[in-house]
Design an enzyme around this catalytic site. Sequence first.
Site, PDB file in Angstrom:
ATOM      1  N   LYS A   5      41.404  28.700  46.740  1.00 43.78           N
ATOM      2  CA  LYS A   5      39.776  28.490  46.240  1.00 43.78           C
ATOM      3  C   LYS A   5      39.630  26.790  46.248  1.00 43.78           C
ATOM      4  CE  LYS A   5      39.210  30.531  42.596  1.00 43.78           C
ATOM      5  NZ  LYS A   5      40.390  30.040  42.560  1.00 43.78           N
ATOM      6  N   LYS A  39      45.780  33.002  34.659  1.00 41.83           N
ATOM      7  CA  LYS A  39      45.540  34.235  35.523  1.00 41.83           C
ATOM      8  C   LYS A  39      43.719  34.323  36.476  1.00 41.83           C
ATOM      9  CE  LYS A  39      43.552  39.147  35.778  1.00 41.83           C
ATOM     10  NZ  LYS A  39      41.541  38.619  35.283  1.00 41.83           N
ATOM     11  N   LYS A  70      41.003  28.910  33.081  1.00 38.06           N
ATOM     12  CA  LYS A  70      42.514  27.482  33.392  1.00 38.06           C
ATOM     13  C   LYS A  70      41.566  26.650  34.232  1.00 38.06           C
ATOM     14  CE  LYS A  70      44.371  28.811  36.857  1.00 38.06           C
ATOM     15  NZ  LYS A  70      43.714  27.917  37.663  1.00 38.06           N
ATOM     16  N   ASP A 117      48.612  34.162  38.898  1.00 33.38           N
ATOM     17  CA  ASP A 117      48.394  35.480  38.933  1.00 33.38           C
ATOM     18  C   ASP A 117      50.025  36.130  39.541  1.00 33.38           C
ATOM     19  OD1 ASP A 117      45.574  37.106  38.441  1.00 33.38           O
ATOM     20  OD2 ASP A 117      45.326  34.828  39.066  1.00 33.38           O
TER      21      ASP A 117
END
Length: 291
Positions: free
Chosen positions: A44, A13, A18, A130
């Site tokens: 990102k 998530k 991570k 996610d």
Amino acid sequence: MAKKIKQIAIYGKGGIGKSTTTSNLSAALSELGLKVMQFGCDPKSDSTNTLRDGKYIPTVLDTLREKSAVRAHDVIFEGFNGIYCVEAGGPAPGVGCAGRGIITAVELFKQQKIFEELDLDVVIYDVLGDVVCGGFAVPIREGIAEHVFTVSSSDFMSVYASNNLFKGISKYSNSGGALLGGVIANSMGTPYSKDIIDDFVEKTHTKVVEYIPRSVTVTQSELQGKTTIEAAPNSIQAGVYRALAGKIADHTESKAPTPMEVTELREWAAKWGDYLLAVEQGKVTSQGAAI
């Protein structure tokens, strides 16, 4: 015969640690003498920052938007201890699929046989967990990654994301998809964190690969734009990441997990919620038993 490249995918998530875990894993694997590529698959595009003193690198999709043809070497950058860093990138805001960068980048590298050219030992895909939609599921669905690991804390939404990932792995497990290596339990900072994760992996027939404690050393290192392995090599936390790297390097057998259905997962979480409330109110004095 060409050597077998170990290709693994790390899901989790957003905000769960991570990329922090992945970058420290890459750094620790490189210390073992392995040739490592870290393949950032989050729109990102910040997966590899701490391997390059906090610096961002041009992504595959950004480069493709600027050029009609791209050489793989144009989007590969060297980081800490010779680690090859790649960021797949994402579409322009509000346009297209966020997972498209993974599909495009993987196809580009396959066509140009870049893994073989660089004589890599390990490729690590750092993937947003996610949602396991088409693009983000590519490393699993296409069997590009042989082993999948999920980073999870004891927070419900993190466990929920991991359980969703298990469903994706199970769906493709009979058609050549990647299998689950296990859970990397992150941010183990409270007395009950380990108990919740241990119960979750028991319910889903998987296992914990490593327990990573919450540590200010990680924050200090990232504020310097570095991994803990680089910024605090003699710290206890660096030792934990090295232990994880050793287990990942030796890992050979993965399997399909048994995800919980949503109703079952909610009931499981509610029981833990009731239990922790009872502990807080002093109605329960013993901890550690699965419920």
